[in-house]
Design a protein around this motif. Structure first.
Motif, PDB file in Angstrom:
ATOM      1  N   LEU A   1     117.414  32.222 -27.553  1.00 27.28           N
ATOM      2  CA  LEU A   1     116.920  31.958 -28.899  1.00 27.28           C
ATOM      3  C   LEU A   1     115.603  32.693 -29.105  1.00 27.28           C
TER       4      LEU A   1
ATOM      5  N   HIS B   1     116.431  32.143 -34.270  1.00 29.45           N
ATOM      6  CA  HIS B   1     117.502  33.127 -34.449  1.00 29.45           C
ATOM      7  C   HIS B   1     118.142  33.357 -33.090  1.00 29.45           C
ATOM      8  N   GLN B   2     119.473  33.355 -33.072  1.00 30.85           N
ATOM      9  CA  GLN B   2     120.186  33.659 -31.836  1.00 30.85           C
ATOM     10  C   GLN B   2     120.833  35.029 -31.987  1.00 30.85           C
TER      11      GLN B   2
END
Length: 181
Positions: free
Chosen positions: A161, A153-154
């Protein structure tokens, strides 16, 4: 005082009860000992999996340090430098030097020696010091096996990240790692 022959020693019933009680106590002690050994083995396996997960996080961080850009969950039908063999690409990291992207994929193992789904890295080979060997061809290598989850997930607006890794142990337990790269 002299005892008669019948009053000396133990009766057969007393000996049988003592033997039964001794056997029962030995059984309990062995059960506790084996449970302790199993628990120690499970703890050792969990610690080893954690160490491998940290190593994987370091590997991803190292690849990200050389990146000009990255893509989470890239298109599986793209022309990748290594065959994915039914694995899903989870992360494509394009190096600053413009070479082919390093691809991390998750899916079926390439052979029966691995447990369950594997996380694989398609990228250039490493030299003996852990650096990228210049001019090396891209190789598909298993990074972790028994992987249940590899999520990335960014956070919005941040150049980092978040990674979540989850593996299962041989006894069915779970080992999780969360990290930022």
């Amino acid at each position: 005082m002299c005892r008669s022959g019948s009053a000396q020693g133990f009766t057969l019933v007393e000996l049988m009860l003592a033997a039964l009680l001794g056997t029962f106590l030995c059984g309990v002690v062995f059960q506790l000992l084996f449970a302790e050994i199993r628990q120690g083995g499970a703890l050792a396996e969990s610690l080893q999996l954690k160490q491998w997960q940290r190593r994987t996080l370091q590997l991803v961080k190292h690849d990200l340090e050389r990146a000009s850009k990255w893509q989470i969950d890239p298109d599986a039908s793209a022309d990748w430098p290594c065959a994915l063999a039914d694995r899903q690409p989870k992360l494509a990291i394009t190096p600053r030097d413009g070479s082919d992207p390093v691809v991390y994929s998750l899916g079926p193992a390439p052979s029966a020696i691995w447990r369950g789904d594997v996380l694989m890295r398609c990228g250039p080979a490493f030299d003996l010091r852990g650096g990228i060997r210049s001019g090396s061809s891209y190789l598909n290598r298993v990074v972790l096996d028994g992987v249940d989850r590899f999520q990335l997930h960014q956070p919005s607006g941040l150049p980092v990240l978040q990674m979540q890794l989850e593996q299962r142990t041989r006894q069915g337990g779970r080992v999780r790692l969360q990290g930022v790269g």
